[in-house]
Design an enzyme around this catalytic site. Structure first.
Site, PDB file in Angstrom:
ATOM      1  N   CYS A 113      41.814 -31.337  12.362  1.00  0.00           N
ATOM      2  CA  CYS A 113      40.947 -30.146  12.404  1.00  0.00           C
ATOM      3  C   CYS A 113      41.646 -28.954  13.052  1.00  0.00           C
ATOM      4  O   CYS A 113      41.288 -27.804  12.790  1.00  0.00           O
ATOM      5  CB  CYS A 113      39.664 -30.451  13.163  1.00  0.00           C
ATOM      6  SG  CYS A 113      38.820 -31.875  12.479  1.00  0.00           S
ATOM      7  N   HIS A 259      36.228 -23.829  13.657  1.00  0.00           N
ATOM      8  CA  HIS A 259      36.374 -24.921  12.688  1.00  0.00           C
ATOM      9  C   HIS A 259      34.970 -25.432  12.374  1.00  0.00           C
ATOM     10  O   HIS A 259      34.144 -25.614  13.279  1.00  0.00           O
ATOM     11  CB  HIS A 259      37.232 -26.029  13.298  1.00  0.00           C
ATOM     12  CG  HIS A 259      37.063 -27.345  12.617  1.00  0.00           C
ATOM     13  ND1 HIS A 259      37.229 -27.494  11.259  1.00  0.00           N
ATOM     14  CD2 HIS A 259      36.710 -28.578  13.093  1.00  0.00           C
ATOM     15  CE1 HIS A 259      36.995 -28.758  10.935  1.00  0.00           C
ATOM     16  NE2 HIS A 259      36.670 -29.431  12.025  1.00  0.00           N
ATOM     17  N   ASN A 289      32.513 -30.326   6.245  1.00  0.00           N
ATOM     18  CA  ASN A 289      33.678 -30.219   7.134  1.00  0.00           C
ATOM     19  C   ASN A 289      34.937 -30.482   6.295  1.00  0.00           C
ATOM     20  O   ASN A 289      35.149 -31.601   5.835  1.00  0.00           O
ATOM     21  CB  ASN A 289      33.512 -31.260   8.249  1.00  0.00           C
ATOM     22  CG  ASN A 289      34.675 -31.312   9.212  1.00  0.00           C
ATOM     23  OD1 ASN A 289      35.763 -30.825   8.927  1.00  0.00           O
ATOM     24  ND2 ASN A 289      34.460 -31.934  10.351  1.00  0.00           N
TER      25      ASN A 289
HETATM   26  O1  UT7 Z   1      35.892 -32.236  12.494  1.00  0.00           O
HETATM   27  C1  UT7 Z   1      36.356 -33.349  13.191  1.00  0.00           C
HETATM   28  C2  UT7 Z   1      35.605 -33.552  14.426  1.00  0.00           C
HETATM   29  N1  UT7 Z   1      34.358 -34.197  14.127  1.00  0.00           N
HETATM   30  C3  UT7 Z   1      33.254 -33.747  14.705  1.00  0.00           C
HETATM   31  O2  UT7 Z   1      33.289 -32.782  15.404  1.00  0.00           O
HETATM   32  C4  UT7 Z   1      31.990 -34.542  14.479  1.00  0.00           C
HETATM   33  C5  UT7 Z   1      31.205 -34.618  15.771  1.00  0.00           C
HETATM   34  N2  UT7 Z   1      30.037 -35.498  15.664  1.00  0.00           N
HETATM   35  C6  UT7 Z   1      29.014 -35.257  14.831  1.00  0.00           C
HETATM   36  O3  UT7 Z   1      29.023 -34.332  14.072  1.00  0.00           O
HETATM   37  C7  UT7 Z   1      27.820 -36.151  14.926  1.00  0.00           C
HETATM   38  O4  UT7 Z   1      28.007 -37.088  15.963  1.00  0.00           O
HETATM   39  C8  UT7 Z   1      27.488 -36.912  13.608  1.00  0.00           C
HETATM   40  C9  UT7 Z   1      26.931 -35.946  12.576  1.00  0.00           C
HETATM   41  C10 UT7 Z   1      28.722 -37.594  13.045  1.00  0.00           C
HETATM   42  C11 UT7 Z   1      26.446 -37.997  13.844  1.00  0.00           C
HETATM   43  O5  UT7 Z   1      25.263 -37.392  14.357  1.00  0.00           O
HETATM   44  P1  UT7 Z   1      24.587 -37.920  15.690  1.00  0.00           P
HETATM   45  O6  UT7 Z   1      23.404 -37.105  15.902  1.00  0.00           O
HETATM   46  O7  UT7 Z   1      25.624 -37.937  16.781  1.00  0.00           O
HETATM   47  O8  UT7 Z   1      24.160 -39.386  15.310  1.00  0.00           O
HETATM   48  P2  UT7 Z   1      24.607 -40.768  15.985  1.00  0.00           P
HETATM   49  O9  UT7 Z   1      26.018 -41.101  15.618  1.00  0.00           O
HETATM   50  O10 UT7 Z   1      24.254 -40.783  17.450  1.00  0.00           O
HETATM   51  O11 UT7 Z   1      23.660 -41.786  15.252  1.00  0.00           O
HETATM   52  C12 UT7 Z   1      22.230 -41.754  15.437  1.00  0.00           C
HETATM   53  C13 UT7 Z   1      21.598 -42.629  14.374  1.00  0.00           C
HETATM   54  C14 UT7 Z   1      22.280 -43.985  14.226  1.00  0.00           C
HETATM   55  O12 UT7 Z   1      21.305 -44.934  13.925  1.00  0.00           O
HETATM   56  P3  UT7 Z   1      20.690 -45.908  15.072  1.00  0.00           P
HETATM   57  O13 UT7 Z   1      21.873 -46.652  15.618  1.00  0.00           O
HETATM   58  O14 UT7 Z   1      20.062 -44.992  16.067  1.00  0.00           O
HETATM   59  O15 UT7 Z   1      19.745 -46.752  14.305  1.00  0.00           O
HETATM   60  C15 UT7 Z   1      23.172 -43.817  13.044  1.00  0.00           C
HETATM   61  O16 UT7 Z   1      23.418 -45.023  12.337  1.00  0.00           O
HETATM   62  O17 UT7 Z   1      21.753 -41.990  13.098  1.00  0.00           O
HETATM   63  C16 UT7 Z   1      22.334 -42.906  12.184  1.00  0.00           C
HETATM   64  N3  UT7 Z   1      23.116 -42.153  11.198  1.00  0.00           N
HETATM   65  C17 UT7 Z   1      22.595 -41.690  10.060  1.00  0.00           C
HETATM   66  N4  UT7 Z   1      21.357 -41.748   9.572  1.00  0.00           N
HETATM   67  C18 UT7 Z   1      21.140 -41.179   8.370  1.00  0.00           C
HETATM   68  C19 UT7 Z   1      24.432 -41.817  11.239  1.00  0.00           C
HETATM   69  N5  UT7 Z   1      24.767 -41.138  10.133  1.00  0.00           N
HETATM   70  C20 UT7 Z   1      23.638 -41.058   9.376  1.00  0.00           C
HETATM   71  C21 UT7 Z   1      23.363 -40.486   8.140  1.00  0.00           C
HETATM   72  N6  UT7 Z   1      22.089 -40.574   7.678  1.00  0.00           N
HETATM   73  N7  UT7 Z   1      24.295 -39.847   7.398  1.00  0.00           N
END
Ligand code: UT7
Length: 332
Positions: A113, A259, A289
């Site tokens: 990134c 970014h 992204n």
């Molecule tokens: O560019 C490179 C650098 N990358 C970044 O900067 C990304 C930074 N992180 C993020 O953007 C976020 O952490 C994500 C978008 C990847 C994930 O969002 P989040 O709000 O942090 O969700 P989480 O990982 O804490 O997951 C919460 C819940 C989980 O389910 P349980 O364990 O609570 O049942 C995940 O399995 O959301 C679930 N989940 C989804 N649900 C529906 C994760 N991805 C999805 C999805 N659709 N696509």
């Protein structure tokens, strides 16, 4: 004093649009979840065989036209990507052949990134020392063929899109304009918080095995919350570092181009620094992204939107795998 100026910008995304609704056919997710957690509404994914260098060719054509130069004026290529066409050689070499510039150097930058700003820092140094006079800097990614597009990989799969951006960098004698500074950082302690483990040269007897593939170790893995927490701390730090190095403050900034990792990260960074929404650029809703391509795609769109005017103070900033983070302060 010589400064590096952005003489032209260009971008390209494949025609094929994949909406959040389309993803629900592939994994357990929803339009509401993806919009609420990321701000992404759609992304572009290739649907014919194309490498990052092929996407780059289109972006380069647009950047060359925008710069009003001839392709043959380019004397150096810097290519930032985490998704090269092949393991080696770098995509810069494939791009160079495709645009017919045999003989000029082609450097690949592997800083994910932050690849575009790392590449900008190198190109800026070369231009200021007079080593090169017309550098083509590209950020291009094909993510869609490398991600796990099932429920298991939904956290990563929902954010990444394919695309390319290119800029033409040239010297200017006007010391008030151009790249005023770049600041680069990395912390390898967190290398495994966002990575693709395999194939890897360290594995014996082969870089990848059927077992590794069965275990999904060839897919990107991300500790999303962990990345998010570090991003909202490091990006404000490196932006302030850049501004302070130039005797400038947040109020002096006309446009902040982060970014495009996640709209919530952009909003958190803007809030911490006190940027009102009018001074923050975002196009993540349309492209997702696109890693190294995201900042040059923003530059292309911001210019088309009339939001980049000569004399504007523009701040670029990134955070991503490595971890790496970086900023550039630019007088447009
Ligand atoms: O560019 C490179 C650098 N990358 C970044 O900067 C990304 C930074 N992180 C993020 O953007 C976020 O952490 C994500 C978008 C990847 C994930 O969002 P989040 O709000 O942090 O969700 P989480 O990982 O804490 O997951 C919460 C819940 C989980 O389910 P349980 O364990 O609570 O049942 C995940 O399995 O959301 C679930 N989940 C989804 N649900 C529906 C994760 N991805 C999805 C999805 N659709 N696509």
């Amino acid at each position: 004093m010589i400064r590096t100026v952005f003489r032209g910008v260009g971008g390209f995304v494949p025609d094929n649009i994949v909406t959040n609704q389309d993803l629900t056919e592939l994994m357990d997710t929803s339009d509401e979840w993806i919009i609420a957690r990321t701000g992404i509404k759609q992304r572009h994914w290739i649907n014919e065989e194309m490498g990052s260098s092929d996407l780059a060719v289109e972006a380069v054509g647009a950047a060359v036209e925008n710069a009003g130069i001839e392709l043959l004026d380019i004397d150096c290529i810097v290519f930032a990507t985490l998704s090269p066409d092949h393991t080696f050689p770098g995509s810069g070499c494939f791009l160079q052949e495709k645009i017919g510039l045999a003989g000029i150097p082609a450097l690949d930058v592997r800083n994910q990134c932050s690849g575009f700003i790392y590449g900008l820092s190198v190109a800026d140094a070369w231009i200021r020392t007079g080593q090169y006079k017309c550098v083509l800097l590209v950020g291009a990614e094909v993510h869609s063929t490398g991600i796990n597009i099932t429920t298991e990989g939904r956290d990563v799969a929902c954010i990444f899109g394919d695309g390319a951006g290119a800029v033409i960098l040239t010297p200017s004698q006007d010391s008030q304009r151009g790249v005023l500074s770049t600041h680069l950082h990395a912390d390898g302690k967190y290398a495994r918080s966002l990575w693709i483990e395999a194939p890897g040269s360290r594995f014996l007897p082969l870089r990848i095995s059927k077992d590794m593939i069965d275990q999904g170790r060839h897919f990107p893995k991300m500790k999303g919350r962990h990345v998010f927490t570090h991003a909202v701390k490091r990006m404000p730090e490196v932006i302030l570092q850049g501004l302070e190095a130039n005797g400038l403050g947040v109020d002096d900034v006309d446009l902040f181009i982060p970014h495009q990792a996640n709209q919530l990260i952009t909003e958190a960074v803007a809030q911490i620094l006190g940027f009102d929404t009018k001074r923050v650029y975002s196009n993540i809703a349309r492209y997702g992204n696109t890693t190294a391509a995201s900042i040059p795609l923003c530059l292309r769109d911001a210019q088309e939107d009339g939001r980049l005017k000569t004399g504007d103070l523009v701040v670029l900033a990134s955070f991503g795998a490595g971890f790496t983070w970086a900023s550039a302060v630019v007088r447009w």
